[in-house]
Design an enzyme around this catalytic site. Structure first.
Site, mmCIF file in Angstrom:
data_model
loop_
_atom_site.group_PDB
_atom_site.id
_atom_site.type_symbol
_atom_site.label_atom_id
_atom_site.label_comp_id
_atom_site.label_asym_id
_atom_site.label_seq_id
_atom_site.Cartn_x
_atom_site.Cartn_y
_atom_site.Cartn_z
ATOM 1 N N ASP A 308 31.964 33.371 33.415
ATOM 2 C CA ASP A 308 31.421 33.538 34.748
ATOM 3 C C ASP A 308 29.970 33.037 34.707
ATOM 4 O O ASP A 308 29.360 32.966 33.642
ATOM 5 C CB ASP A 308 31.472 35.022 35.131
ATOM 6 N N ASP A 507 30.795 39.791 33.956
ATOM 7 C CA ASP A 507 30.084 41.065 34.035
ATOM 8 C C ASP A 507 30.291 41.792 35.354
ATOM 9 O O ASP A 507 30.002 42.973 35.455
ATOM 10 C CB ASP A 507 28.581 40.853 33.817
ATOM 11 N N ASP A 511 35.014 40.150 38.442
ATOM 12 C CA ASP A 511 35.564 39.495 37.245
ATOM 13 C C ASP A 511 36.690 40.304 36.606
ATOM 14 O O ASP A 511 37.386 39.792 35.729
ATOM 15 C CB ASP A 511 34.460 39.289 36.191
#
Length: 617
Positions: A308, A507, A511
């Site tokens: 990410d 995080d 996600d």
């Protein structure tokens, strides 16, 4: 009686019996001959082993300990009591060695449990009372004295605190925390007494979660360990077949006995679990939590890493990127004045500005006559200097930018940044640029992952293409996917996983589905993203990206050590069995040889507890 103590008692009986028999054999003194003494000393080991095997068989478990029982019984029946007592010593010694190895591998869990917070100091209108941490409820105001463990997760109420987080994150130096920062249980107050507000009860706090995860790793079996257990089931019939063939071909039952003796790898099959427990413990010491040996083995095999962007490859907040100062102006003075003024603001940038100033050890002053222009900026006085900070329109109105500031304006024209203009006495003195900055260790982390065997790296983000391109241009990535909603992230992760074992690193709460879909989900858990941490298989407790590569390195090294221990140990046992079948190894010598193999294999498995890097003088 405790099983560990019983195993030690059996070892002592066997050793004393061997020594006593040798003494009688050498001197000829005593009421019994040496063979009788060796037989009597062997029988308790045989009885204990038979009971253990029957108990395991009753619950549906069967292992290679049966080979030891067969070899000792056969030695006694064939009139070889010396071989029987030596096998008994080797077996009992092996079980004691197992206890030692498992104890070494589990020492980190004991250390974690021993230092668990147990008491808290709760503040109320009646004063401060000492309570058990189980009595702490969310919202309680707690006092943490110098040198004390933080009992639960919470929020710092005082202006600042120095926190030693080494036991939780592996960071060696104390961290400075400011008012409103998140504090985690199990860390230590390395400074003066401070107050905090409990944000979680003890069972839901960070340290309790660490203990639970490492404890689960002690018992969870990875596919690799289960494979080793299944392989052990084939060892008994194979051993009986080889020993029977040796007897049939040679006509000598002693050869069959020698084969049985060298094929007693009781501690050998323990090598894989010892190595995996050691790897999980090693990772925990560096602030990496692995949810069992299954997660560790899966991490060891990843070939694709998906990241990410926000909060993972980048810091994930409005961080100071650059300070442009007018000619003759000191950057630190500008920062000190702005941070002093921002103490009176509730703007999202205020905390970031104040944190940077304190990080540079700047002394902040008390602002006066502060007036806030909502959504535009602040005006006030600091150290008798008039200061105006905010948007360009507020600070400059219709005035043109001075020459020194034009290059910065061009540089950040199309970038997703916030620009704070600062004027001292009606003259522009500096421009502060804030944005989502790249993590300092992002580039090195990707390079280390490639060195560890990861062949494909991808950035997966919900941000627009321009923002994603700006970040990806600074990194060595194989692919970039932007404008991805959570469902898109899951689909991309599953597509990559179909081609190679895939690790997803993220995080945020959005996600969590992608982390769960990946072969291995890695959560950046330093900021307490509960949903992503629960969905992940591995949690990084430090607010750095580097431990992700370290986790892969530890996992690969651990799996290699476990595989090495199993393959080499069984290969050596196979060679010894062949030599015994050909009459090259006597039963007593075979028992000593097999124990040497077992000791070497177990000690090799314990290497997983170490760092594995070569030290330079």
């Amino acid at each position: 009686m405790n099983e560990s103590i019983l195993r030690r008692v059996l070892l002592v009986i066997a050793v004393v019996g061997l020594a006593g028999g040798i003494g009688v054999w050498r001197t000829g003194l005593g009421p019994f001959d040496a063979g009788t003494i060796w037989t009597v000393a062997t029988l308790p080991v045989v009885a204990a082993l038979a009971i253990s095997i029957m108990r395991d068989f009753w619950i549906g478990r069967f292992g290679v300990d049966a080979i030891a029982l067969v070899s000792m019984s056969a030695a006694l029946l064939l009139g070889q009591p010396l071989a029987a007592i030596v096998v008994a010593i080797m077996y009992a010694g092996g079980t004691v060695l197992e206890d030692f190895a498992r104890g070494r591998a589990e020492r980190n869990l004991k250390a974690l449990t021993d230092r668990s917070p147990r008491v808290a100091h709760r503040q109320s209108t009646h004063g401060t009372e000492r309570i058990s941490i189980e009595e702490v409820v969310v919202g309680d105001t707690l006092l943490v004295r110098a040198g004390e463990l933080l009992p639960v997760d919470g929020i710092l109420l005082d202006a600042s605190a120095s926190i030693d987080e080494s036991a939780v994150t592996g960071e060696p130096l104390p961290e400075r925390r400011g008012a409103g920062d998140t504090l985690r249980s199990g860390t230590v107050n390395a400074g003066e007494t401070f107050s905090m507000r409990a944000s979680a009860v003890a069972e839901e706090s960070t340290y309790a979660a660490i203990v639970r995860m490492v404890a689960a790793a002690q018992t969870a079996k990875s596919p690799f360990i289960r494979m080793a257990d299944r392989f052990a089931l084939f060892l008994l019939p194979a051993t009986l077949l080889v020993s029977g063939a040796a007897w049939y071909v040679s006509g000598d039952p002693i050869r069959a006995l020698a084969v049985l003796v060298v094929a007693t790898p009781c501690p050998l099959i323990l090598a894989a679990p010892v190595a995996f427990i050691g790897g999980v413990s090693r990772a925990a010491r560096t602030g990496i939590l692995m949810k069992g040996s299954t997660a560790l083995e899966a991490l060891a095999q990843v070939r694709t890493a998906i990241f990410d962007k926000t909060g993972t490859l980048t810091i994930g907040g409005a961080e100071l990127i650059e300070i442009e100062a007018a000619p003759g102006r000191d950057v630190n003075q500008l920062l000190q004045l702005l941070a002093s003024l921002e103490q009176a603001s509730h703007h999202v940038l205020a905390d970031s500005i104040i944190r940077v100033a304190r990080g540079r050890q700047l002394m902040l002053s008390h602002p006066r006559d502060v007036r806030e222009h909502r959504g535009a900026g602040l005006k006030g006085r600091v150290d008798n200097i008039s200061i105006l900070a905010g948007s360009r329109s507020l600070v400059l109105a219709d005035k043109p930018l001075p020459g020194w500031a034009r290059s910065g304006e061009e540089k950040y024209r199309d970038e997703p940044v916030l620009r704070v203009f600062v004027a001292l006495g009606r003259r522009l003195a500096g421009v502060f640029t804030f944005g989502d900055a790249m993590r300092a260790d992002a580039h090195d982390t990707l390079a280390n992952l490639r060195s560890a065997g990861v062949t494909r790296t991808i950035m997966l983000t919900g941000d627009d293409g321009a923002t994603a391109k700006r970040i990806s241009s600074m990194l060595d990535l194989d692919a970039v996917v932007a404008d991805a909603i959570p469902a898109d992230k899951v689909a991309i992760v599953e597509a990559e996983k179909a081609m190679a074992p895939t690790m997803m690193v993220g995080d945020g709460i959005n996600d969590a589905p992608a982390l769960a879909a990946a072969t291995v989900g890695v959560a950046m858990g330093a900021r307490g993203a509960t949903a992503s941490s629960e969905a992940a298989d591995v949690i990084v407790l430090t607010d750095r990206l580097g431990p992700v590569a370290e986790a892969v390195r530890i996992a690969r090294r651990t799996r290699a050590i476990a595989l090495q221990s199993i393959v080499v140990g069984l290969a050596l046992s196979g060679v010894a069995m062949a030599a015994a079948a050909m009459g090259q190894i006597a039963p007593v010598a075979g028992a000593l040889l097999q124990e040497g193999i077992d000791v070497a294999v177990i000690l090799n498995a314990l290497r997983a507890l170490g760092d594995g890097r070569q030290r330079r003088a």
